[in-house]
Structures are given as structure tokens and as C-alpha cells.
Scaffold this motif. Sequence first.
Motif, mmCIF file in Angstrom:
data_model
loop_
_atom_site.group_PDB
_atom_site.id
_atom_site.type_symbol
_atom_site.label_atom_id
_atom_site.label_comp_id
_atom_site.label_asym_id
_atom_site.label_seq_id
_atom_site.Cartn_x
_atom_site.Cartn_y
_atom_site.Cartn_z
ATOM 1 N N THR A 16 25.960 13.406 44.617
ATOM 2 C CA THR A 16 25.991 11.949 44.509
ATOM 3 C C THR A 16 24.716 11.397 43.875
ATOM 4 O OG1 THR A 16 25.101 11.661 46.749
ATOM 5 C CG2 THR A 16 27.498 11.782 46.532
ATOM 6 N N GLU A 17 23.856 12.291 43.422
ATOM 7 C CA GLU A 17 22.620 11.864 42.768
ATOM 8 C C GLU A 17 22.207 12.901 41.736
ATOM 9 O OE1 GLU A 17 19.601 9.594 45.115
ATOM 10 O OE2 GLU A 17 18.370 11.342 44.643
ATOM 11 N N THR A 18 21.842 12.425 40.551
ATOM 12 C CA THR A 18 21.303 13.283 39.500
ATOM 13 C C THR A 18 19.933 12.744 39.102
ATOM 14 O OG1 THR A 18 23.525 13.731 38.647
ATOM 15 C CG2 THR A 18 21.675 14.277 37.219
ATOM 16 N N VAL A 19 18.925 13.586 39.191
ATOM 17 C CA VAL A 19 17.564 13.209 38.804
ATOM 18 C C VAL A 19 17.312 13.751 37.402
ATOM 19 C CG1 VAL A 19 15.111 13.377 39.352
ATOM 20 C CG2 VAL A 19 16.804 13.288 41.204
ATOM 21 N N ILE A 20 17.006 12.850 36.460
ATOM 22 C CA ILE A 20 16.825 13.221 35.052
ATOM 23 C C ILE A 20 15.355 13.025 34.681
ATOM 24 C CG2 ILE A 20 17.628 12.884 32.699
ATOM 25 C CD1 ILE A 20 20.090 11.483 33.842
ATOM 26 N N ILE A 21 14.723 14.090 34.196
ATOM 27 C CA ILE A 21 13.297 14.081 33.861
ATOM 28 C C ILE A 21 13.139 14.262 32.356
ATOM 29 C CG2 ILE A 21 11.055 15.165 34.299
ATOM 30 C CD1 ILE A 21 12.307 16.243 36.922
ATOM 31 N N ASP A 22 12.351 13.408 31.742
ATOM 32 C CA ASP A 22 12.128 13.478 30.297
ATOM 33 C C ASP A 22 11.528 14.818 29.900
ATOM 34 O OD1 ASP A 22 11.836 11.731 27.671
ATOM 35 O OD2 ASP A 22 9.971 12.848 27.905
ATOM 36 N N GLY A 23 11.974 15.353 28.750
ATOM 37 C CA GLY A 23 11.510 16.661 28.301
ATOM 38 C C GLY A 23 10.066 16.687 27.869
ATOM 39 N N LEU A 24 9.499 15.535 27.497
ATOM 40 C CA LEU A 24 8.109 15.478 27.054
ATOM 41 C C LEU A 24 7.177 14.859 28.099
ATOM 42 C CD1 LEU A 24 8.542 14.338 23.326
ATOM 43 C CD2 LEU A 24 8.004 16.633 24.178
ATOM 44 N N ASP A 25 7.696 13.867 28.830
ATOM 45 C CA ASP A 25 6.859 13.157 29.806
ATOM 46 C C ASP A 25 7.487 13.276 31.197
ATOM 47 O OD1 ASP A 25 5.265 11.483 31.262
ATOM 48 O OD2 ASP A 25 5.855 9.635 30.223
ATOM 49 N N PRO A 26 7.000 14.174 32.034
ATOM 50 C CA PRO A 26 7.595 14.363 33.362
ATOM 51 C C PRO A 26 7.424 13.160 34.286
ATOM 52 C CG PRO A 26 5.570 15.645 33.143
ATOM 53 C CD PRO A 26 5.879 15.104 31.778
ATOM 54 N N LYS A 27 6.608 12.180 33.886
ATOM 55 C CA LYS A 27 6.459 10.968 34.694
ATOM 56 C C LYS A 27 7.561 9.944 34.396
ATOM 57 C CE LYS A 27 1.419 11.312 35.233
ATOM 58 N NZ LYS A 27 0.127 10.626 35.017
ATOM 59 N N SER A 28 8.364 10.239 33.379
ATOM 60 C CA SER A 28 9.483 9.367 33.027
ATOM 61 C C SER A 28 10.750 9.942 33.652
ATOM 62 C CB SER A 28 9.625 9.261 31.505
ATOM 63 O OG SER A 28 10.710 8.429 31.163
ATOM 64 N N VAL A 29 11.248 9.276 34.689
ATOM 65 C CA VAL A 29 12.361 9.802 35.496
ATOM 66 C C VAL A 29 13.434 8.735 35.646
ATOM 67 C CG1 VAL A 29 13.029 10.713 37.761
ATOM 68 C CG2 VAL A 29 10.812 11.335 36.763
ATOM 69 N N THR A 30 14.673 9.144 35.533
ATOM 70 C CA THR A 30 15.807 8.258 35.774
ATOM 71 C C THR A 30 16.703 8.895 36.829
ATOM 72 O OG1 THR A 30 15.741 7.423 33.509
ATOM 73 C CG2 THR A 30 17.769 7.049 34.753
ATOM 74 N N ILE A 31 17.109 8.106 37.812
ATOM 75 C CA ILE A 31 17.998 8.590 38.866
ATOM 76 C C ILE A 31 19.371 7.942 38.698
ATOM 77 C CG2 ILE A 31 18.425 8.701 41.357
ATOM 78 C CD1 ILE A 31 15.451 8.791 41.804
ATOM 79 N N MET A 32 20.400 8.780 38.620
ATOM 80 C CA MET A 32 21.780 8.311 38.580
ATOM 81 C C MET A 32 22.394 8.535 39.964
ATOM 82 S SD MET A 32 23.073 9.925 34.941
ATOM 83 C CE MET A 32 24.733 9.305 35.194
ATOM 84 N N ARG A 33 22.887 7.467 40.588
ATOM 85 C CA ARG A 33 23.524 7.581 41.898
ATOM 86 C C ARG A 33 25.008 7.244 41.757
ATOM 87 N NH1 ARG A 33 18.407 5.211 43.264
ATOM 88 N NH2 ARG A 33 17.176 6.610 44.564
ATOM 89 N N PHE A 34 25.836 8.027 42.428
ATOM 90 C CA PHE A 34 27.289 7.862 42.356
ATOM 91 C C PHE A 34 27.808 7.501 43.745
ATOM 92 C CE2 PHE A 34 25.812 10.897 39.256
ATOM 93 C CZ PHE A 34 26.431 10.494 38.078
ATOM 94 N N SER A 35 28.547 6.401 43.830
ATOM 95 C CA SER A 35 29.039 5.930 45.127
ATOM 96 C C SER A 35 30.422 5.299 44.953
ATOM 97 C CB SER A 35 28.065 4.915 45.729
ATOM 98 O OG SER A 35 27.922 3.789 44.872
ATOM 99 N N ASP A 36 31.053 5.023 46.083
ATOM 100 C CA ASP A 36 32.346 4.320 46.091
ATOM 101 C C ASP A 36 33.410 5.039 45.261
ATOM 102 O OD1 ASP A 36 31.117 2.265 47.611
ATOM 103 O OD2 ASP A 36 30.416 1.304 45.769
ATOM 104 N N TYR A 37 33.460 6.368 45.381
ATOM 105 C CA TYR A 37 34.542 7.108 44.724
ATOM 106 C C TYR A 37 35.885 6.625 45.274
ATOM 107 C CZ TYR A 37 31.660 10.783 42.547
ATOM 108 O OH TYR A 37 30.785 11.495 41.761
ATOM 109 N N ALA A 38 36.872 6.472 44.400
ATOM 110 C CA ALA A 38 38.209 6.076 44.845
ATOM 111 C C ALA A 38 39.251 6.606 43.871
ATOM 112 C CB ALA A 38 38.310 4.555 44.950
#
Length: 247
Positions: free
Chosen positions: A214-236
Motif C-alpha cells: 500500500t506504499e511505494t517509496v521512490i528515490i531519485d537516481g541522482l539525489d537520494p534526498k529527493s523522495v516521493t511516496i505513493m500511497r494506495f488506499s480505498d481499493y474497491a
Amino acid sequence: MKTLTSLLLPLFFFAASAASAAPTANSILGASDAIRNPGGAFSVTVTLTEFQAGKQVDASTLTSYSRTQSNGQFASLVQFVLPARDAGKLMLKNGNDMWFYDPLSKASVRLSPQQRLLGQASNGDVATVNLAKDYTAVLSGEEEVQNGERQLRKAHKLALTAANPDVTYASIEMWVDAENNRPIKARFFADSSRLLKTAYYRRYQPQLGAERPTETVIIDGLDPKSVTIMRFSDYAARSIPDTWMQR
């Protein structure tokens, strides 16, 4: 000679049986896809949060409506919910075509799945995709790798090569849990073999009949301080009309 033959035959059949029972790269990838994605038609809320050096800098909320096609791949309609300035905008992925629709201009324009949507998340990342349909997989071996919960897990390492030029990434390295086929980690590469990003799949929870990340943590290939979190909820599970998947 008869004694030697009687000894060798069981060994031969044991080796043949073991070889036939060994999982293939495609079967591992397909099982991993089935864990990431429910089968049939469903909706899910996707929340994207971008961080720079640990501080939140942006966020977006989307609702994705996906259904399987005759070839086993998904078609997805993604509706923007938040921020308010983007509410009502739509993205459609049908086959290898991707389109963006703005209700203000009432125009649809062609999109690239590689284009960034928010932070490290690209347009192609928010559309439901079965990787086994778009990539050729090779089993590179087995490794111990740290998962998203910082636990060491024995994993199959897969090397994925794009089967056509229209997919989001040219190649992917993926680690799949050897015990349960859960995706653990993936590294995504450009045509130039440059590392674009690393993703960790975590926070497994029961959703639509299976334990899914329910969560994917995405880290930039060049800058590890640049992070995006994708959260998945309310599946139906839901019925999705064919007309929703047409430009």
C-alpha cells in the motif's frame, strides 16, 4: 553396469523434476504483478507526497480506475482530486497510448508515460501496469536484499528489458521475495542505462483478496534526498464501462 544404471536413473529423474519445478523469470514476474494489482476492474486512491531533504514540498491525490483488457494488460483512467486547482483533470492509458484531458480547455493532448507527474513519480507510475506484458524477464540469480521494512529477505533478482519502445522505462532490475513472490525493490533505467530511480514496495495489507503493497517509496537516481511516496488506499472492486477507456 546394471547397478550403475540403477543408481543413475533416480538421480536423472530427480534432476529433471527439480529443473521442471524451478520457477521461471516470467512466472515470478507474473506472480509479482498479481500481488501488486488486483485482477478484474477496480478503483484505488493514490496519494503522492514529495519530499526534499526530509521536508514535504508538494502533494497530490488521484483516483485510478483500472480494468483488464483482452491481452491481460490494464487500461486506466486517472482522475485528479487534489489540489483543488487540478480537480477534474483526467489521464487515460489505453494500450501504449496515454492522454491528458483538461476540462477547462476541453482538449485532450498526448502524454509521454516517462514525463514526471509529481516528484519522482511519472505518468506511467500511477497507471496500473502488468510488467510481464511489457517486459522480457531474465532470472539473474538470488540475493539477500533489504526490504522496505529494513528486513533482509532472500529474493529472486530479475532483469527486465522493454518489449516495445512505448513503455515507461527501457529496463528494470527487480527483486522479488523468494518465499511469497512479493515485490521488494526495483531499479528503473533510461535508454542510456542511467539509473532514474529506485523504488521500495512496503506496508503490505489485505486489499481485494490479497496482501498488497500500500506504499511505494521512490528515490531519485541522482539525489537520494529527493523522495516521493505513493500511497494506495480505498481499493474497491467496481464495474467500469468501456466508454471510460476511450479518448
